[in-house]
Design a protein around this motif. Structure first.
Motif, short mmCIF file in Angstrom:
data_model
loop_
_atom_site.label_atom_id
_atom_site.label_comp_id
_atom_site.label_asym_id
_atom_site.label_seq_id
_atom_site.Cartn_x
_atom_site.Cartn_y
_atom_site.Cartn_z
N GLY A 167 0.88 -0.97 -0.01
CA GLY A 167 0.12 -0.09 0.22
C GLY A 167 0.96 1.08 -0.03
N CYS A 168 0.74 2.02 -0.65
CA CYS A 168 1.40 3.33 -0.93
C CYS A 168 1.67 4.25 0.17
N PHE A 169 0.59 4.44 0.96
CA PHE A 169 0.57 5.17 2.42
C PHE A 169 1.47 4.37 3.32
N GLY A 224 5.11 3.85 2.60
CA GLY A 224 5.82 5.27 2.09
C GLY A 224 6.34 5.50 0.70
N HIS A 225 5.35 4.88 -0.23
CA HIS A 225 5.76 4.90 -1.72
C HIS A 225 6.06 6.22 -2.22
N ASP A 226 7.01 6.44 -3.10
CA ASP A 226 7.53 7.79 -3.61
C ASP A 226 6.45 8.07 -4.81
N CYS A 227 5.11 8.25 -4.33
CA CYS A 227 4.06 8.79 -5.41
C CYS A 227 3.06 9.84 -4.70
N ALA A 228 2.08 10.15 -5.25
CA ALA A 228 1.16 11.33 -4.68
C ALA A 228 0.65 10.65 -3.36
N LEU A 281 4.94 -4.98 -5.78
CA LEU A 281 3.95 -4.27 -6.48
C LEU A 281 3.30 -3.32 -5.65
N TRP A 282 3.27 -2.06 -6.25
CA TRP A 282 2.80 -0.73 -5.46
C TRP A 282 1.11 -0.65 -5.88
N GLU A 283 0.59 -0.36 -4.71
CA GLU A 283 -1.08 -0.35 -5.13
C GLU A 283 -1.27 0.78 -6.07
N CYS A 284 -0.44 1.83 -6.27
CA CYS A 284 -0.72 2.74 -7.28
C CYS A 284 -0.34 2.21 -8.75
N GLU A 285 0.08 1.29 -8.98
CA GLU A 285 0.46 0.42 -10.28
C GLU A 285 -0.53 -0.62 -10.54
ZN LIG Z 1 2.28 4.59 -5.01
#
Ligand SMILES: [Zn+2]
Length: 133
Positions: free
Chosen positions: A62-64, A67-71, A112-116
């Motif tokens: 999960g991006c949050f 701590g993914h490097d995305c919005a 795999l990132w959530e936003c992808e």
């Molecule tokens: Zn992300």
């Protein structure tokens, strides 16, 4: 600004082990004909999908929470900012430690990132390429 309700649901989603992004990857990978184990507790970081025969594992992050490097990953809740910042930093550190421990013992990993995950065709191609290089 995020409403408390949205934030509450976000926190619930990220805390659960069977998150929506993870279920999506599991279902897609299963439909592609691959069989796997879930959350092997004996492996560092308890990877979400484990392919023991291939010595490969997939993490769905999960991006949050990770701590993914995305919005989405950059969005820290307005309240308890310091708490969340520290917590996510700890999560990232733990993720890195798990990845290096697994890699050192011969595992190959796919993160795999959530936003992808939105583009199913792209996701399928990614999974196939990972499992059948
Ligand atoms: Zn992300």
């Amino acid at each position: 600004m995020e409403s408390p309700e949205v934030r509450r649901r976000t926190m619930q989603a990220v805390k659960s082990e069977d998150t929506a992004p993870e279920l999506l990857v599991r279902s897609l990978t299963h439909r592609m004909g691959y069989r796997f184990r879930l959350h092997r507790k004996d492996l560092p970081g308890k990877p979400d999908l484990v392919f023991p025969g291939r010595r490969k594992a997939i993490f769905v992050h999960g991006c949050f929470w990770h701590g993914h490097d995305c919005a989405r990953g950059a969005r820290v809740p307005k309240s308890n900012r310091e708490y969340w910042t520290k917590k996510i930093a700890r999560n990232k550190k733990r993720d890195r430690a798990a990845c290096s421990a697994l890699t050192l013992s011969g595992w190959t990993l796919l993160i795999l990132w959530e936003c992808e995950l939105a583009d199913e065709r792209r996701l399928k191609a990614q999974v196939r390429k990972f499992l059948n290089p």
